[in-house]
Design an enzyme around this catalytic site. Sequence first.
Site, PDB file in Angstrom:
ATOM      1  N   ALA A 168       0.711  -1.311  -0.123  1.00  0.00           N
ATOM      2  CA  ALA A 168      -0.090   0.123   0.048  1.00  0.00           C
ATOM      3  C   ALA A 168       0.870   1.311   0.066  1.00  0.00           C
ATOM      4  CB  ALA A 168      -0.887  -0.080   1.242  1.00  0.00           C
ATOM      5  N   ASP A 169       1.820   1.166   0.838  1.00  0.00           N
ATOM      6  CA  ASP A 169       2.869   2.317   0.768  1.00  0.00           C
ATOM      7  C   ASP A 169       3.504   2.698  -0.677  1.00  0.00           C
ATOM      8  OD1 ASP A 169       2.808   3.338   3.436  1.00  0.00           O
ATOM      9  OD2 ASP A 169       3.816   1.412   3.885  1.00  0.00           O
ATOM     10  N   VAL A 170       3.869   1.488  -1.066  1.00  0.00           N
ATOM     11  CA  VAL A 170       4.489   1.422  -2.514  1.00  0.00           C
ATOM     12  C   VAL A 170       3.586   2.127  -3.533  1.00  0.00           C
ATOM     13  CG1 VAL A 170       5.560   0.140  -4.397  1.00  0.00           C
ATOM     14  CG2 VAL A 170       6.227  -0.451  -1.921  1.00  0.00           C
ATOM     15  N   GLY A 173       3.355   5.593  -3.000  1.00  0.00           N
ATOM     16  CA  GLY A 173       4.455   6.249  -3.262  1.00  0.00           C
ATOM     17  C   GLY A 173       4.600   6.382  -4.918  1.00  0.00           C
TER      18      GLY A 173
END
Length: 386
Positions: A168-170, A173
Amino acid sequence: MTNMLPLRGLTVLSLEHAVAAPFATRQLADLGARVIKVERPGSGDFARQYDDSVNGSSSYFVWLNRSKESIALDVKTEQGQQVLHELADRADVVVQNLGPGAAARLGLSAEAIRENDPGKIVVSVTGWGSTGPWADRKAYDLLVQCETGLVSLTGTPDEVAKVGVSIADVAAGMYAFSGILAALYRRSMTGEGATIEVSLFEALAEWVGQPAHFTAGAGRQPGRFGAQHATIAPYGPFDAGDGHTILIAIQNEPEWSRFCATVLQRPDLAQDPRFASSTLRVAHRSEVNAVITEAFAAWPSPELEERLTAARIAFAGVNTVSEFLEHPVLEARDRWRSVHTENGPIRALLPPLDLGVEPRMDPVPALGEHTAAILAELGHAVETRS
C-alpha cells in the site's frame, strides 16, 4: 544524448516519515532532484528505528532515503518554523505525509503554500483521504491491505496472508511520484502548480482492480490458492525430483498442448475433455496438479527446465531472497551499485527506470547531517543539534 539527469535543478522539501512519501521522493532524487528531508532532532524519521539489520541501520531507511539531505529541525519552535517556511519558499515541490492536520498547523497546507506561490506543487500522502469519515483514522500498510480486501485474496484456502512487502505504501508512493512528474510537465507549459493528494487506501484500491471487477461480475471473489493463480491453471509451483521448486505458467491452449507433449510427454492430456480449456482446468485443478506433480517428481530440475524451454513455457525458480540477491540477471545487467551509509558501504540496486543516464546513487544521510550547511545557505548562523 544528454548526460544530465532530468530533474537536476529541482528542489523538493519533504516532511516525511515511514515509507510512502520517502519512496516517492527517493525516486525524484534518483532522477537528480535535490530532496531536503526534514527530521525530528534526536530521533529523526521513525523508520530509522524499524530495524538495525544493515550494519546497524534500518533496512527500510537505507532503501528509501539515499541521495537526500537531512536537516534536523524542531518545527514546534518559532525558529524551526521560520526555517521550515524559508525552505518551503525556495522549493519547487513540497511533499508531506504527516498526521491529519499537522501540515496546516505548521502553516504549510496546500492552500497556504499555493496562495503565496501558485506555481508550487504540493503533495499530501494520506491514509484514507483528507476528507470522508476516516480522514482522522490511522493508516498503516497492513490495515490498508485488510480494508481493500487484498489480504482476503492471498494465502491458502485455510488461512489468509499479507503481502510480504509494504504494497500500500509503495502504491501510494508510485502515484505521488507519477503525479509530481505530470504536474511538473503541466507547469512547464502553463506555469501553474498543483495540489496533489494520494491516499494509501485509494492507491491500493486501484491495484486490486482486477479481483474487484471479477467479484462484481461473477458474484464471488477469486479463491485463495497460495502461489497458484486463482483463475488460470496450471499456473503455480511444483517440486522437481531434486527438491527444487519450479513455478510454471500456462496462459493459453497452444501452450497447454506443447506442455503436455514436450514436458509431460503425455500429448493425450491435451485432448482430455476435463482439461480442454483454462476454465475447465481451473474446475479440475486438483486432477491437473496431481498429473503434473507426479511427472515433475520423476525428473531433476535441470531436465525439466530444458523441456520447459524447448516447449516455450514460462517458468521460474521459486527463489529465496538470498538467491534473488545473487540472481544472474542482476549481475549480467550490472544492476548493483555501492551506496555509502554512516555505517559503511552497502549494495543497492539501480532504480528500474532507465533513461539512458546513470541515476544518482548518493549516500544515505545521517540524521541532521546537512543541518549546518542548509542553515548557512539560508543565512542562519544557528546550530540545530540532531
